[in-house]
Each structure stands twice: as C-alpha cells, then as structure tokens.
Write a protein that holds these residues in place. Sequence first.
Motif, PDB file in Angstrom:
ATOM      1  N   LEU A  51      53.904  11.777  -4.942  1.00 33.68           N
ATOM      2  CA  LEU A  51      52.597  11.160  -4.734  1.00 33.68           C
ATOM      3  C   LEU A  51      52.650  10.093  -3.645  1.00 33.68           C
ATOM      4  O   LEU A  51      51.681   9.917  -2.903  1.00 33.68           O
ATOM      5  CB  LEU A  51      52.102  10.547  -6.048  1.00 33.68           C
ATOM      6  N   SER A  52      53.772   9.403  -3.551  1.00 34.63           N
ATOM      7  CA  SER A  52      53.887   8.342  -2.541  1.00 34.63           C
ATOM      8  C   SER A  52      53.760   8.908  -1.130  1.00 34.63           C
ATOM      9  O   SER A  52      53.099   8.315  -0.264  1.00 34.63           O
ATOM     10  CB  SER A  52      55.221   7.612  -2.705  1.00 34.63           C
ATOM     11  N   MET A  53      54.384  10.064  -0.893  1.00 31.39           N
ATOM     12  CA  MET A  53      54.290  10.663   0.437  1.00 31.39           C
ATOM     13  C   MET A  53      52.877  11.164   0.720  1.00 31.39           C
ATOM     14  O   MET A  53      52.331  10.971   1.821  1.00 31.39           O
ATOM     15  CB  MET A  53      55.280  11.810   0.569  1.00 31.39           C
ATOM     16  N   ASN A  54      52.259  11.811  -0.266  1.00 29.12           N
ATOM     17  CA  ASN A  54      50.909  12.338  -0.054  1.00 29.12           C
ATOM     18  C   ASN A  54      49.902  11.213   0.180  1.00 29.12           C
ATOM     19  O   ASN A  54      49.004  11.343   1.020  1.00 29.12           O
ATOM     20  CB  ASN A  54      50.493  13.174  -1.265  1.00 29.12           C
ATOM     21  N   MET A  55      50.049  10.114  -0.554  1.00 29.70           N
ATOM     22  CA  MET A  55      49.155   8.985  -0.317  1.00 29.70           C
ATOM     23  C   MET A  55      49.448   8.338   1.033  1.00 29.70           C
ATOM     24  O   MET A  55      48.539   7.832   1.698  1.00 29.70           O
ATOM     25  CB  MET A  55      49.320   7.956  -1.437  1.00 29.70           C
ATOM     26  N   GLY A  56      50.715   8.369   1.446  1.00 29.95           N
ATOM     27  CA  GLY A  56      51.061   7.850   2.766  1.00 29.95           C
ATOM     28  C   GLY A  56      50.452   8.663   3.892  1.00 29.95           C
ATOM     29  O   GLY A  56      50.234   8.147   4.999  1.00 29.95           O
ATOM     30  N   LEU A  57      50.169   9.937   3.630  1.00 30.43           N
ATOM     31  CA  LEU A  57      49.466  10.758   4.611  1.00 30.43           C
ATOM     32  C   LEU A  57      47.955  10.613   4.485  1.00 30.43           C
ATOM     33  O   LEU A  57      47.237  10.554   5.487  1.00 30.43           O
ATOM     34  CB  LEU A  57      49.848  12.229   4.429  1.00 30.43           C
ATOM     35  N   ALA A  58      47.459  10.559   3.253  1.00 31.45           N
ATOM     36  CA  ALA A  58      46.019  10.585   3.020  1.00 31.45           C
ATOM     37  C   ALA A  58      45.337   9.285   3.444  1.00 31.45           C
ATOM     38  O   ALA A  58      44.293   9.319   4.111  1.00 31.45           O
ATOM     39  CB  ALA A  58      45.731  10.871   1.544  1.00 31.45           C
ATOM     40  N   ILE A  59      45.923   8.140   3.070  1.00 29.62           N
ATOM     41  CA  ILE A  59      45.246   6.862   3.324  1.00 29.62           C
ATOM     42  C   ILE A  59      45.084   6.581   4.819  1.00 29.62           C
ATOM     43  O   ILE A  59      43.978   6.277   5.278  1.00 29.62           O
ATOM     44  CB  ILE A  59      45.988   5.720   2.610  1.00 29.62           C
ATOM     45  N   PRO A  60      46.141   6.677   5.649  1.00 34.78           N
ATOM     46  CA  PRO A  60      45.931   6.389   7.081  1.00 34.78           C
ATOM     47  C   PRO A  60      44.971   7.355   7.764  1.00 34.78           C
ATOM     48  O   PRO A  60      44.148   6.932   8.586  1.00 34.78           O
ATOM     49  CB  PRO A  60      47.347   6.497   7.671  1.00 34.78           C
ATOM     50  N   LEU A  61      45.066   8.653   7.423  1.00 31.42           N
ATOM     51  CA  LEU A  61      44.184   9.623   8.075  1.00 31.42           C
ATOM     52  C   LEU A  61      42.735   9.429   7.631  1.00 31.42           C
ATOM     53  O   LEU A  61      41.806   9.515   8.447  1.00 31.42           O
ATOM     54  CB  LEU A  61      44.657  11.045   7.756  1.00 31.42           C
ATOM     55  N   TRP A  62      42.514   9.185   6.336  1.00 30.88           N
ATOM     56  CA  TRP A  62      41.154   8.904   5.865  1.00 30.88           C
ATOM     57  C   TRP A  62      40.612   7.625   6.503  1.00 30.88           C
ATOM     58  O   TRP A  62      39.451   7.586   6.926  1.00 30.88           O
ATOM     59  CB  TRP A  62      41.165   8.775   4.342  1.00 30.88           C
ATOM     60  N   LEU A  63      41.452   6.606   6.579  1.00 35.08           N
ATOM     61  CA  LEU A  63      41.017   5.353   7.181  1.00 35.08           C
ATOM     62  C   LEU A  63      40.681   5.538   8.655  1.00 35.08           C
ATOM     63  O   LEU A  63      39.744   4.908   9.176  1.00 35.08           O
ATOM     64  CB  LEU A  63      42.107   4.290   7.006  1.00 35.08           C
ATOM     65  N   ALA A  64      41.409   6.415   9.323  1.00 34.74           N
ATOM     66  CA  ALA A  64      41.117   6.685  10.741  1.00 34.74           C
ATOM     67  C   ALA A  64      39.747   7.340  10.895  1.00 34.74           C
ATOM     68  O   ALA A  64      39.005   7.027  11.835  1.00 34.74           O
ATOM     69  CB  ALA A  64      42.205   7.576  11.336  1.00 34.74           C
ATOM     70  N   THR A  65      39.382   8.246   9.977  1.00 27.66           N
ATOM     71  CA  THR A  65      38.051   8.860  10.055  1.00 27.66           C
ATOM     72  C   THR A  65      36.956   7.825   9.806  1.00 27.66           C
ATOM     73  O   THR A  65      35.900   7.857  10.453  1.00 27.66           O
ATOM     74  CB  THR A  65      37.929  10.006   9.038  1.00 27.66           C
ATOM     75  N   VAL A  66      37.194   6.912   8.868  1.00 29.78           N
ATOM     76  CA  VAL A  66      36.192   5.876   8.585  1.00 29.78           C
ATOM     77  C   VAL A  66      36.038   4.933   9.773  1.00 29.78           C
ATOM     78  O   VAL A  66      34.914   4.587  10.179  1.00 29.78           O
ATOM     79  CB  VAL A  66      36.581   5.097   7.315  1.00 29.78           C
ATOM     80  N   ILE A  67      37.166   4.521  10.356  1.00 27.77           N
ATOM     81  CA  ILE A  67      37.107   3.621  11.515  1.00 27.77           C
ATOM     82  C   ILE A  67      36.430   4.310  12.692  1.00 27.77           C
ATOM     83  O   ILE A  67      35.648   3.687  13.432  1.00 27.77           O
ATOM     84  CB  ILE A  67      38.524   3.156  11.890  1.00 27.77           C
ATOM     85  N   THR A  68      36.702   5.615  12.867  1.00 30.39           N
ATOM     86  CA  THR A  68      36.038   6.365  13.943  1.00 30.39           C
ATOM     87  C   THR A  68      34.528   6.367  13.759  1.00 30.39           C
ATOM     88  O   THR A  68      33.759   6.193  14.719  1.00 30.39           O
ATOM     89  CB  THR A  68      36.567   7.813  13.977  1.00 30.39           C
ATOM     90  N   GLY A  69      34.073   6.564  12.507  1.00 29.33           N
ATOM     91  CA  GLY A  69      32.645   6.568  12.239  1.00 29.33           C
ATOM     92  C   GLY A  69      31.999   5.221  12.473  1.00 29.33           C
ATOM     93  O   GLY A  69      30.936   5.130  13.111  1.00 29.33           O
ATOM     94  N   PHE A  70      32.632   4.146  11.995  1.00 27.54           N
ATOM     95  CA  PHE A  70      32.060   2.819  12.174  1.00 27.54           C
ATOM     96  C   PHE A  70      32.115   2.361  13.638  1.00 27.54           C
ATOM     97  O   PHE A  70      31.320   1.526  14.054  1.00 27.54           O
ATOM     98  CB  PHE A  70      32.781   1.805  11.284  1.00 27.54           C
ATOM     99  N   THR A  71      33.064   2.908  14.393  1.00 24.84           N
ATOM    100  CA  THR A  71      33.162   2.533  15.813  1.00 24.84           C
ATOM    101  C   THR A  71      32.133   3.258  16.652  1.00 24.84           C
ATOM    102  O   THR A  71      31.464   2.649  17.509  1.00 24.84           O
ATOM    103  CB  THR A  71      34.574   2.842  16.337  1.00 24.84           C
ATOM    104  N   ASN A  72      31.983   4.572  16.419  1.00 26.60           N
ATOM    105  CA  ASN A  72      31.074   5.368  17.242  1.00 26.60           C
ATOM    106  C   ASN A  72      29.618   5.261  16.786  1.00 26.60           C
ATOM    107  O   ASN A  72      28.717   5.096  17.613  1.00 26.60           O
ATOM    108  CB  ASN A  72      31.508   6.840  17.229  1.00 26.60           C
ATOM    109  N   GLN A  73      29.381   5.379  15.490  1.00 26.39           N
ATOM    110  CA  GLN A  73      28.019   5.355  14.956  1.00 26.39           C
ATOM    111  C   GLN A  73      27.975   4.486  13.699  1.00 26.39           C
ATOM    112  O   GLN A  73      27.971   5.002  12.577  1.00 26.39           O
ATOM    113  CB  GLN A  73      27.532   6.775  14.638  1.00 26.39           C
TER     114      GLN A  73
END
Length: 226
Positions: free
Chosen positions: A98-120
């Motif tokens: 679970l630690s590895m999967n969360m290490g992949l999920a959290i940064p990538l999900w956060l990148a999508t959120v930051i992309t949305g708040f930055t662009n629109q």
Amino acid sequence: MNLTLFDQFMSPQILGMNLSILALLMPSIIFPTKNNQVKTNPLLTFQLWLTHMFTKQLMPVVKTNYQWSLILTTLLCMLLTTNLLGLLPYTFTPTAQLSMNMGLAIPLWLATVITGFTNQPTKSLAHLLPEGTPTPLVPALIIIETISLLMRPLALGVRLTANLTAGHLLIQLISTAMTTLLPTMPTVSLLTMIILFLLTVLELAVAMIQAYVFALLLSLYLEENS
C-alpha cells in the motif's frame, strides 16, 4: 499460518538491500526504447503497438494536456510489469504494498489538481458545488465534495492493493489445499488444481485490468481538471 500467508507480501532483502528497487527497474529492461542500437523484433514491435494503442485511447481524454500521455503510458507499463511480476514463482510484487501505491497515487492525483487550479481555477472550484444547489445545503455539499476529492488517491491506492493482495492470497490458499489433499484425496486435489489454473488466468487478467484502471482514472481526473 497467517505469517506464512502474508510473508509473500513482505519486501525481500539480500545483504540488507531492498529488492523492491530492482523490481521497479524491470519495466525499463522489458520495454526497451527503439533506437539504432536495438534491432526490431516481434516482441519490440508488439510492445510499440501496445503502447501506441493505449496512447491513442488517451488522446481524446487528455486533449490539451498531451504531455500527460507519455506519463500515463509509462505508468501503465510500469504497473503492468510489476503486477505480472508477482505471478512468477519466487518473485515479489511491489504493487501489493500500500505504501508504494499511495506513493504513486498521491503525487499524480495532486498534479492533476494543481493543473486544474492553475489553468482553470474557476472551473475547478465549481466542481465543489453542483449547479442549482439550494442555499442551505451549500456548506454541507462543499464539505462532502472536498472529502470526495481528497479520497480519490486513497481509492486509487487501496483498489490496486486490495485486488492484487486478494488474488495472491487465494492462489496461496488453494495451492496449499491442493498439496495437502494430494496424498489422501487425489481426485479432489486434481479438481483443486483445475480451480487453481482458472484462478491464475483470472489473476493475470486482474493484473492487467488494474494497471489500466489506475491509469484511466488518472486520465479522467485530468480531464475533469482541464
């Protein structure tokens, strides 16, 4: 008994070195990059066809964020390779942690959120409050939508971990039952072997589907924030 069953999910070590790092290097070995030094062969051709097909499926989703197609395709190849790696004898599945999967999920999900708040930013904030919501329900819905947004990386990591862990445990239990019943009830052991074979085929499908679902959900999150 529990220690024996769950011992397969522990990260193996040799001379104090964690072998999970070596397992994560497998995709770069199995999926070589086509260049002048690598000759084209049927396996390389199939790999290129598979990655191109997945990238084309992502294009309608990522739309203006074409740079994400390379990230998501690379993520799919890595997850697919590591998921299938655990089905080989005497190997280890890094994505069952679970630690590895969360290490992949959290940064990538956060990148999508930051992309949305930055662009629109306006469109991204609008997702927290559905249109036409009655005024008394506004605070409650904002809290619910915020919790739903924060639960997405947890859902990504737990889904992948739970599916792989459950399949591996079933294979371990049925194989143990097959070897135990072989001396006393060979007929029942043979039927158990057939069930084990079908379960292994199912686990192969689960390993491939879960890798695709992980990348597809990230692409949908990106589409929502773009």
